[in-house]
Design a protein around this motif. Structure first.
Motif, PDB file in Angstrom:
ATOM      1  N   PRO A 299       2.523  12.428   9.480  1.00 33.28           N
ATOM      2  CA  PRO A 299       3.760  11.732   8.697  1.00 33.28           C
ATOM      3  C   PRO A 299       3.984  10.178   8.970  1.00 33.28           C
ATOM      4  O   PRO A 299       4.362   9.635   7.868  1.00 33.28           O
ATOM      5  N   ALA A 300       3.753   9.836   9.877  1.00 36.97           N
ATOM      6  CA  ALA A 300       4.467   8.456  10.316  1.00 36.97           C
ATOM      7  C   ALA A 300       3.576   7.621   9.642  1.00 36.97           C
ATOM      8  O   ALA A 300       3.928   6.204   9.412  1.00 36.97           O
ATOM      9  N   ASN A 301       2.283   7.724   9.262  1.00 36.80           N
ATOM     10  CA  ASN A 301       1.243   6.958   8.553  1.00 36.80           C
ATOM     11  C   ASN A 301       1.698   6.895   6.978  1.00 36.80           C
ATOM     12  O   ASN A 301       1.354   6.027   6.370  1.00 36.80           O
ATOM     13  N   ALA A 302       2.475   7.963   6.618  1.00 36.77           N
ATOM     14  CA  ALA A 302       2.646   8.096   5.103  1.00 36.77           C
ATOM     15  C   ALA A 302       3.738   7.153   4.702  1.00 36.77           C
ATOM     16  O   ALA A 302       4.712   7.204   5.437  1.00 36.77           O
ATOM     17  N   GLY A 303       3.631   6.685   3.552  1.00 37.62           N
ATOM     18  CA  GLY A 303       4.740   5.854   3.111  1.00 37.62           C
ATOM     19  C   GLY A 303       4.339   4.873   2.332  1.00 37.62           C
ATOM     20  O   GLY A 303       3.138   4.668   1.762  1.00 37.62           O
TER      21      GLY A 303
ATOM     22  N   LEU B  75      -3.464   5.080  -1.907  1.00 37.29           N
ATOM     23  CA  LEU B  75      -4.925   5.644  -1.552  1.00 37.29           C
ATOM     24  C   LEU B  75      -4.381   6.749  -0.308  1.00 37.29           C
ATOM     25  O   LEU B  75      -3.140   6.774   0.132  1.00 37.29           O
ATOM     26  N   ASP B  76      -5.344   7.448   0.115  1.00 36.65           N
ATOM     27  CA  ASP B  76      -5.172   8.530   1.150  1.00 36.65           C
ATOM     28  C   ASP B  76      -5.760   7.838   2.344  1.00 36.65           C
ATOM     29  O   ASP B  76      -6.461   7.055   2.449  1.00 36.65           O
ATOM     30  N   VAL B  77      -5.182   8.185   3.467  1.00 38.07           N
ATOM     31  CA  VAL B  77      -5.543   7.551   4.824  1.00 38.07           C
ATOM     32  C   VAL B  77      -7.159   7.793   5.007  1.00 38.07           C
ATOM     33  O   VAL B  77      -7.769   7.033   5.667  1.00 38.07           O
ATOM     34  N   ARG B  78      -7.777   8.908   4.457  1.00 40.45           N
ATOM     35  CA  ARG B  78      -9.327   8.870   4.615  1.00 40.45           C
ATOM     36  C   ARG B  78      -9.967   7.756   3.870  1.00 40.45           C
ATOM     37  O   ARG B  78     -10.893   7.155   4.449  1.00 40.45           O
ATOM     38  N   GLU B  79      -9.374   7.238   2.754  1.00 40.17           N
ATOM     39  CA  GLU B  79     -10.264   6.128   2.128  1.00 40.17           C
ATOM     40  C   GLU B  79      -9.726   4.760   2.799  1.00 40.17           C
ATOM     41  O   GLU B  79     -10.705   3.801   2.840  1.00 40.17           O
TER      42      GLU B  79
ATOM     43  N   LEU C  78       0.776  -0.944   0.038  1.00 45.70           N
ATOM     44  CA  LEU C  78      -0.012   0.020   0.071  1.00 45.70           C
ATOM     45  C   LEU C  78       0.896   1.357  -0.149  1.00 45.70           C
ATOM     46  O   LEU C  78       1.909   1.286   0.752  1.00 45.70           O
ATOM     47  N   GLU C  79       0.573   2.117  -0.930  1.00 45.01           N
ATOM     48  CA  GLU C  79       1.168   3.467  -0.790  1.00 45.01           C
ATOM     49  C   GLU C  79       0.426   4.469  -0.213  1.00 45.01           C
ATOM     50  O   GLU C  79      -0.940   4.864  -0.946  1.00 45.01           O
ATOM     51  N   LEU C  80       0.522   5.118   0.964  1.00 41.69           N
ATOM     52  CA  LEU C  80      -0.519   5.523   1.880  1.00 41.69           C
ATOM     53  C   LEU C  80      -0.244   7.162   2.005  1.00 41.69           C
ATOM     54  O   LEU C  80       1.230   7.202   2.247  1.00 41.69           O
ATOM     55  N   ALA C  81      -0.907   7.959   1.613  1.00 38.26           N
ATOM     56  CA  ALA C  81      -0.770   9.476   1.792  1.00 38.26           C
ATOM     57  C   ALA C  81      -1.575   9.766   3.242  1.00 38.26           C
ATOM     58  O   ALA C  81      -2.810   9.359   3.652  1.00 38.26           O
ATOM     59  N   ASP C  82      -0.843  10.682   4.007  1.00 39.35           N
ATOM     60  CA  ASP C  82      -1.429  11.209   5.359  1.00 39.35           C
ATOM     61  C   ASP C  82      -0.863  12.521   5.308  1.00 39.35           C
ATOM     62  O   ASP C  82       0.110  12.686   6.115  1.00 39.35           O
ATOM     63  N   ALA C  83      -1.501  13.438   5.336  1.00 39.10           N
ATOM     64  CA  ALA C  83      -0.835  15.054   5.327  1.00 39.10           C
ATOM     65  C   ALA C  83      -0.922  15.529   6.552  1.00 39.10           C
ATOM     66  O   ALA C  83      -0.083  16.249   6.827  1.00 39.10           O
TER      67      ALA C  83
END
Length: 414
Positions: free
Chosen positions: A334-338, A363-367, A326-331
């Motif tokens: 930051p620890a969740n992103a990557g 996907l974004d953390v929202r989804e 999973l490629e995850l975005a979390d604006a």
């Protein structure tokens, strides 16, 4: 520059005045006292401009049912910003502080009900459950396709409700994700007050339970009633008596049928309205006449935020094996992103960094939050261009792993 800090008990009434200003509310004395007492039980964060409170947010200390587990989950409420300080980063600062506190306290998730749904997605909250409003025309007997359970029904005194149906509700939470545990205070103040806060014409709460007198409760219904009314005495303008169902829990469809049949047959009433029912309510299948039993609204209910994605994904149960990158975005966190590898199944789950690996889904953390409880399908988000699928079948594999027997649902609005 505003100062973000905890709101002391001495400032609760000032925080409430801000909330009433923002929400265009003016409750009577009893309502104010109830809100004050509610906030005494919450974590309270304020934005101060000098001595003035210009932003406010509170959080209930909840335990939330997720598939196979019960997680610490702050439940956000009374989120408001003064009209004099909008678009100045106040809400962003409050949200950031609440996320920091949730992470430091070990809460993998946070939740809220959105007064304005357009706001909270940008803070990583996804709509994780849905509610449905069901209306029954009870001017005639409720037509059913199944036989109702004929064990005895009995009225439960509201003073005894916590002891009689409280344990049943707590056990039932495990069968559906997305449900906060209820303290005795929440039962008394939120579910069983003598008067409904939003409609003073409704009766006090009524509770009917099904089951042998000496045996365990097999289900219950919590409701209030409103008498028939008319406008100007004109017979043509008469409104039939109303039964407002707040909660109905049942061991089996037959028990549910008996409870629905009961509230639909109350004398001097002609309509049953049940707000916030699960979208997969069995009533919608075993009702014999769907013109008599109608869904009049479907709406987003609980909004979920994954505070610690790794902890949240590894804490819940998984219905099927799944292994994805999973490629995850979390604006906001930051620890969740990557890029991370998720390997999960009925035996447990692992989630670890996978930098440099090609993702199966982006996907974004929202989804991911929307899908987490099993109420939103990733394949639908791919179809909506909100999730990018790089490997054919990856979204369907994630859905299979997240699947639950019953859709997540809660009617515990806060």
């Amino acid at each position: 520059m505003v100062d973000i800090r905890e709101v002391p008990e001495a400032d609760i009434d000032r925080a409430l005045e801000l909330a009433y200003l923002v929400f265009h509310d003016r409750p009577e004395r009893e309502g104010r006292e109830r809100h004050h007492e509610l906030l005494r039980h919450c974590l309270r964060i304020g934005a101060y401009d000098g001595d003035a409170i210009v932003g406010f947010m509170a959080a209930h200390d909840f335990r939330l049912s997720v598939p196979g587990a019960d997680l610490s989950c702050p439940g956000l409420t009374f989120v408001c910003v003064s009209p004099t300080h909008r678009r100045r980063g106040v809400l962003t600062a409050l949200m950031g502080e609440m996320l920091r506190r949730a992470a430091s306290s070990g809460s993998p998730v946070a939740a809220l009900w959105a007064s304005e749904s357009a706001i909270y997605g940008r803070f990583g909250y996804g709509s994780a459950t849905q509610g449905a409003t069901i209306e029954i025309d009870s001017s005639r007997p409720l037509a059913l396709r199944i036989d109702a359970d004929r064990r005895p029904l009995r009225l439960v005194d509201p003073k005894d409700a916590i002891a009689v149906v409280g344990p049943y509700h707590e056990a039932a939470r495990a069968t559906r994700a997305g449900r906060p545990a209820r303290t005795s205070w929440r039962w008394t103040e939120e579910w069983l007050p003598e008067q409904d806060e939003e409609d003073e014409e409704l009766s006090p709460p009524r509770i009917i339970a099904l089951g042998e007198p000496a045996g365990p409760v097999a289900g219950y219904v919590l409701y209030r009633t409103k008498p028939e009314s008319s406008e100007g005495g004109a017979a043509s303008a008469r409104t039939p008596g109303l039964v407002q169902v707040y909660e109905l829990e049942a061991d089996t469809p037959a028990v549910a049928a008996a409870l629905w049949e009961c509230v639909a047959s109350l004398d001097l009433t002609g309509k049953v309205v049940a707000w916030g029912r699960p979208a997969d309510d069995p009533l919608l299948h075993f009702a014999a006449d769907r013109d008599q039993v109608r869904v009049t609204a479907v709406f987003p209910a609980l909004w979920l935020r994954l505070v610690d994605v790794a902890a949240a994904l590894t804490a819940r149960a998984w219905a099927a094996p799944v292994e994805l990158v999973l490629e995850l975005a979390d604006a906001r966190v930051p620890a969740n992103a990557g890029t991370f590898r998720l390997k999960a199944g009925p035996g447990g789950a692992g989630y670890e960094a996978a930098a440099g690996q090609a993702p199966d889904l982006t996907l974004d953390v929202r989804e991911l939050a929307a899908c987490y409880l099993g109420g939103t399908r990733a394949v639908e988000l791919v179809a909506a261009a909100l999730v990018a699928e790089h490997t054919a079948g990856a979204a369907a594999a994630l859905d299979a792993g997240l699947r639950t027997a019953l859709l997540p649902h809660t009617a515990d609005e806060f």
